[in-house]
Write a protein that holds these residues in place. Structure first.
Motif, PDB file in Angstrom:
ATOM      1  N   GLY A  59       0.817  -1.211   0.000  1.00  0.00           N
ATOM      2  CA  GLY A  59       0.000   0.000   0.000  1.00  0.00           C
ATOM      3  C   GLY A  59       0.845   1.252   0.000  1.00  0.00           C
ATOM      4  N   ILE A  60       0.378   2.254  -0.733  1.00  0.00           N
ATOM      5  CA  ILE A  60       1.040   3.563  -0.760  1.00  0.00           C
ATOM      6  C   ILE A  60      -0.017   4.619  -0.493  1.00  0.00           C
ATOM      7  CG2 ILE A  60       2.353   5.223  -2.141  1.00  0.00           C
ATOM      8  CD1 ILE A  60       3.411   2.895  -3.798  1.00  0.00           C
ATOM      9  N   ALA A  61       0.176   5.411   0.536  1.00  0.00           N
ATOM     10  CA  ALA A  61      -0.756   6.492   0.870  1.00  0.00           C
ATOM     11  C   ALA A  61      -0.127   7.812   0.443  1.00  0.00           C
ATOM     12  CB  ALA A  61      -1.059   6.501   2.363  1.00  0.00           C
ATOM     13  N   CYS A  62      -0.757   8.473  -0.516  1.00  0.00           N
ATOM     14  CA  CYS A  62      -0.229   9.748  -1.025  1.00  0.00           C
ATOM     15  C   CYS A  62      -0.674  10.869  -0.093  1.00  0.00           C
ATOM     16  CB  CYS A  62      -0.724   9.979  -2.449  1.00  0.00           C
ATOM     17  SG  CYS A  62      -0.155   8.702  -3.599  1.00  0.00           S
ATOM     18  N   VAL A  63       0.272  11.431   0.631  1.00  0.00           N
ATOM     19  CA  VAL A  63      -0.049  12.338   1.735  1.00  0.00           C
ATOM     20  C   VAL A  63       0.394  13.771   1.420  1.00  0.00           C
ATOM     21  CG1 VAL A  63       0.327  12.802   4.188  1.00  0.00           C
ATOM     22  CG2 VAL A  63       0.240  10.438   3.360  1.00  0.00           C
ATOM     23  N   THR A  64      -0.492  14.714   1.745  1.00  0.00           N
ATOM     24  CA  THR A  64      -0.176  16.136   1.725  1.00  0.00           C
ATOM     25  C   THR A  64      -0.480  16.697   3.106  1.00  0.00           C
ATOM     26  OG1 THR A  64      -2.403  16.820   1.049  1.00  0.00           O
ATOM     27  CG2 THR A  64      -0.840  16.270  -0.714  1.00  0.00           C
ATOM     28  N   GLY A  89       3.649  -7.696   3.757  1.00  0.00           N
ATOM     29  CA  GLY A  89       3.935  -6.657   2.788  1.00  0.00           C
ATOM     30  C   GLY A  89       4.322  -5.362   3.474  1.00  0.00           C
ATOM     31  N   GLN A  90       4.059  -4.233   2.801  1.00  0.00           N
ATOM     32  CA  GLN A  90       4.469  -2.947   3.341  1.00  0.00           C
ATOM     33  C   GLN A  90       3.382  -1.911   3.095  1.00  0.00           C
ATOM     34  OE1 GLN A  90       7.445  -2.263   4.859  1.00  0.00           O
ATOM     35  NE2 GLN A  90       8.276  -4.323   4.614  1.00  0.00           N
ATOM     36  N   LEU A  91       3.369  -0.904   3.953  1.00  0.00           N
ATOM     37  CA  LEU A  91       2.537   0.277   3.741  1.00  0.00           C
ATOM     38  C   LEU A  91       3.456   1.488   3.842  1.00  0.00           C
ATOM     39  CD1 LEU A  91      -0.106   1.836   3.435  1.00  0.00           C
ATOM     40  CD2 LEU A  91      -0.438   1.638   5.906  1.00  0.00           C
ATOM     41  N   SER A  99       7.703  16.357   5.953  1.00  0.00           N
ATOM     42  CA  SER A  99       8.546  15.243   6.367  1.00  0.00           C
ATOM     43  C   SER A  99       7.776  14.339   7.319  1.00  0.00           C
ATOM     44  CB  SER A  99       9.811  15.773   7.063  1.00  0.00           C
ATOM     45  OG  SER A  99       9.453  16.414   8.287  1.00  0.00           O
ATOM     46  N   HIS A 100       8.465  13.324   7.782  1.00  0.00           N
ATOM     47  CA  HIS A 100       7.825  12.390   8.716  1.00  0.00           C
ATOM     48  C   HIS A 100       7.423  13.086  10.004  1.00  0.00           C
ATOM     49  CE1 HIS A 100       6.968   8.161   9.715  1.00  0.00           C
ATOM     50  NE2 HIS A 100       7.223   8.525  10.966  1.00  0.00           N
ATOM     51  N   ASP A 101       8.101  14.165  10.342  1.00  0.00           N
ATOM     52  CA  ASP A 101       7.755  14.912  11.556  1.00  0.00           C
ATOM     53  C   ASP A 101       6.324  15.443  11.492  1.00  0.00           C
ATOM     54  OD1 ASP A 101      10.254  14.439  12.582  1.00  0.00           O
ATOM     55  OD2 ASP A 101      11.088  16.372  11.945  1.00  0.00           O
ATOM     56  N   ASP A 102       5.842  15.722  10.282  1.00  0.00           N
ATOM     57  CA  ASP A 102       4.467  16.197  10.149  1.00  0.00           C
ATOM     58  C   ASP A 102       3.470  15.107  10.537  1.00  0.00           C
ATOM     59  OD1 ASP A 102       5.072  18.826   9.127  1.00  0.00           O
ATOM     60  OD2 ASP A 102       5.658  17.865   7.258  1.00  0.00           O
ATOM     61  N   LEU A 103       3.790  13.872  10.226  1.00  0.00           N
ATOM     62  CA  LEU A 103       2.931  12.751  10.626  1.00  0.00           C
ATOM     63  C   LEU A 103       2.918  12.618  12.143  1.00  0.00           C
ATOM     64  CD1 LEU A 103       4.030  10.030   8.019  1.00  0.00           C
ATOM     65  CD2 LEU A 103       2.040  11.541   7.889  1.00  0.00           C
ATOM     66  N   GLU A 104       4.075  12.792  12.740  1.00  0.00           N
ATOM     67  CA  GLU A 104       4.173  12.716  14.198  1.00  0.00           C
ATOM     68  C   GLU A 104       3.388  13.844  14.853  1.00  0.00           C
ATOM     69  OE1 GLU A 104       5.488  10.425  15.965  1.00  0.00           O
ATOM     70  OE2 GLU A 104       6.861   9.327  14.656  1.00  0.00           O
ATOM     71  N   ALA A 105       3.549  15.058  14.330  1.00  0.00           N
ATOM     72  CA  ALA A 105       2.876  16.223  14.922  1.00  0.00           C
ATOM     73  C   ALA A 105       1.363  16.107  14.822  1.00  0.00           C
ATOM     74  CB  ALA A 105       3.359  17.499  14.224  1.00  0.00           C
ATOM     75  N   ALA A 106       0.886  15.510  13.750  1.00  0.00           N
ATOM     76  CA  ALA A 106      -0.555  15.366  13.551  1.00  0.00           C
ATOM     77  C   ALA A 106      -1.110  14.105  14.206  1.00  0.00           C
ATOM     78  CB  ALA A 106      -0.872  15.345  12.055  1.00  0.00           C
ATOM     79  N   SER A 108      -0.853  11.187  13.237  1.00  0.00           N
ATOM     80  CA  SER A 108      -1.440  10.384  12.175  1.00  0.00           C
ATOM     81  C   SER A 108      -1.150   8.901  12.398  1.00  0.00           C
ATOM     82  CB  SER A 108      -0.869  10.807  10.818  1.00  0.00           C
ATOM     83  OG  SER A 108      -1.218   9.884   9.800  1.00  0.00           O
ATOM     84  N   PRO A 109      -2.122   8.018  12.125  1.00  0.00           N
ATOM     85  CA  PRO A 109      -1.853   6.574  12.228  1.00  0.00           C
ATOM     86  C   PRO A 109      -0.706   6.137  11.322  1.00  0.00           C
ATOM     87  CG  PRO A 109      -4.212   7.001  11.980  1.00  0.00           C
ATOM     88  CD  PRO A 109      -3.515   8.294  11.726  1.00  0.00           C
ATOM     89  N   LEU A 110      -0.405   6.949  10.298  1.00  0.00           N
ATOM     90  CA  LEU A 110       0.665   6.601   9.360  1.00  0.00           C
ATOM     91  C   LEU A 110       2.059   6.799   9.955  1.00  0.00           C
ATOM     92  CD1 LEU A 110      -0.811   8.204   6.113  1.00  0.00           C
ATOM     93  CD2 LEU A 110      -0.521   5.760   6.554  1.00  0.00           C
ATOM     94  N   ARG A 111       2.135   7.450  11.103  1.00  0.00           N
ATOM     95  CA  ARG A 111       3.454   7.749  11.668  1.00  0.00           C
ATOM     96  C   ARG A 111       4.206   6.490  12.074  1.00  0.00           C
ATOM     97  NH1 ARG A 111      -0.284   8.579  15.679  1.00  0.00           N
ATOM     98  NH2 ARG A 111       0.189   7.805  17.779  1.00  0.00           N
ATOM     99  N   GLN A 112       3.513   5.374  12.240  1.00  0.00           N
ATOM    100  CA  GLN A 112       4.175   4.131  12.645  1.00  0.00           C
ATOM    101  C   GLN A 112       4.912   3.457  11.488  1.00  0.00           C
ATOM    102  OE1 GLN A 112       1.272   0.854  13.420  1.00  0.00           O
ATOM    103  NE2 GLN A 112      -0.262   2.334  12.755  1.00  0.00           N
ATOM    104  N   PHE A 113       4.698   3.961  10.248  1.00  0.00           N
ATOM    105  CA  PHE A 113       5.325   3.352   9.082  1.00  0.00           C
ATOM    106  C   PHE A 113       6.471   4.227   8.560  1.00  0.00           C
ATOM    107  CE2 PHE A 113       0.814   2.154   9.110  1.00  0.00           C
ATOM    108  CZ  PHE A 113       0.938   0.779   9.216  1.00  0.00           C
ATOM    109  N   GLN A 114       7.437   3.592   7.921  1.00  0.00           N
ATOM    110  CA  GLN A 114       8.544   4.316   7.312  1.00  0.00           C
ATOM    111  C   GLN A 114       8.024   5.073   6.088  1.00  0.00           C
ATOM    112  OE1 GLN A 114      11.732   4.664   8.232  1.00  0.00           O
ATOM    113  NE2 GLN A 114      11.414   3.475  10.108  1.00  0.00           N
ATOM    114  N   SER A 115       8.184   6.381   6.091  1.00  0.00           N
ATOM    115  CA  SER A 115       7.651   7.198   5.002  1.00  0.00           C
ATOM    116  C   SER A 115       8.681   7.398   3.902  1.00  0.00           C
ATOM    117  CB  SER A 115       7.195   8.559   5.540  1.00  0.00           C
ATOM    118  OG  SER A 115       8.277   9.249   6.125  1.00  0.00           O
ATOM    119  N   THR A 116       8.203   7.863   2.746  1.00  0.00           N
ATOM    120  CA  THR A 116       9.048   8.184   1.596  1.00  0.00           C
ATOM    121  C   THR A 116       8.757   9.607   1.151  1.00  0.00           C
ATOM    122  OG1 THR A 116       9.185   5.902   0.800  1.00  0.00           O
ATOM    123  CG2 THR A 116       9.544   7.639  -0.821  1.00  0.00           C
TER     124      THR A 116
END
Length: 252
Positions: A59-64, A89-91, A99-106, A108-116
């Motif tokens: 899975g790939i989540a396109c994040v803004t 698999g991977q998400l 950056s990933h810091d934005d996921l942490e600040a928000a 977001s459930p996505l923060r547990q995954f390695q972002s690109t």
């Protein structure tokens, strides 16, 4: 190998569509799914999305920044994380900005995954390598990372330029993912009601069968039967008659 690309909002949708087309360069076995492009005409959108979520191994989540807390991204990412975990698999949160810091600040459930980071060449290359490794686990005939790296260098400029052209300030209100219609909601509620009625009916029949079985069992005499039958009740307690003094001569 099915890859589910999740999006919410026009910039995110455009990213998912460009990425889906670009990933096909690496293998004919890759089947990207983007709801805006892949749902057949006449098909029920939500049913098709659920089917694809169940079958995807990547899975790939396109994040803004605008869709960090979007319910649709959260829902699909949650479903994807469960399915891809079962398939080993991977998400990947694919960050169009920030950056990933934005996921942490928000939070977001996505923060547990390695972002690109979408605009970082090496980051995107590592994501492609990961996809290739998942492919190799299912069949040994897929190319090694050396060949993947070589192909990536050739096709990266196409994706880089396509992502750079995305307007991150575009209005997203008119481009939200498909919503449930009143008919679909009513049908789901009706189905749920029928399921509950069926379960209650089965439970009642089970209880009734147990009662019938108990009534047919022979009754055994309890070893305590009659133990307390001789005990007088409070209103029948024995009271001795009053003692009458028969000595007429008075006390001795």
């Amino acid at each position: 190998m099915k890859i589910f690309l999740s999006w919410s909002g026009l910039p995110s949708r455009t990213c998912a569509e460009r990425l889906a087309s670009w990933l096909r360069y690496f293998s004919d076995e890759i089947e990207p799914f983007v709801s805006s492009e892949s749902i057949r005409k006449g098909a029920r959108g939500l049913d098709e999305i659920k089917k694809q979520l169940d079958e995807s191994s990547f899975g790939i989540a396109c994040v803004t920044r605008a869709n960090l807390g979007a319910p649709w991204i959260t829902f699909e990412s949650g479903a994807l994380s469960k399915e891809v975990d079962e398939r080993k698999g991977q998400l990947v949160p694919f960050l169009l900005e920030g950056s990933h810091d934005d996921l942490e600040a928000a939070s977001s459930p996505l923060r547990q995954f390695q972002s690109t980071r979408a605009h970082d060449e090496e980051d995107v290359l590592n994501m492609v390598r990961t996809i290739n490794s998942v492919l190799r686990e299912s069949a040994n005939r897929f190319p090694d990372n050396t060949r993947v790296d070589s192909l990536f260098r050739k096709v990266w400029p196409e994706l880089r330029d396509a992502l750079a052209a995305i307007d991150l300030t575009a209005d997203t209100a008119e481009h939200a993912p498909p919503r449930r219609s009143a008919e679909e909601i009513l049908e789901d509620l009706t189905s749920l009601m029928r399921e509950q009625i069926s379960r209650i009916t089965d439970l009642e029949q089970t209880v009734e069968a147990l009662r019938d079985e108990q009534t047919k069992l022979p009754r055994k005499r309890s070893r305590f039967t009659g133990v307390y039958e001789e005990t007088p009740t409070p209103h029948t307690l024995y009271v001795p008659p009053p003692v009458t003094n028969t000595n007429t001569e008075g006390p001795a």
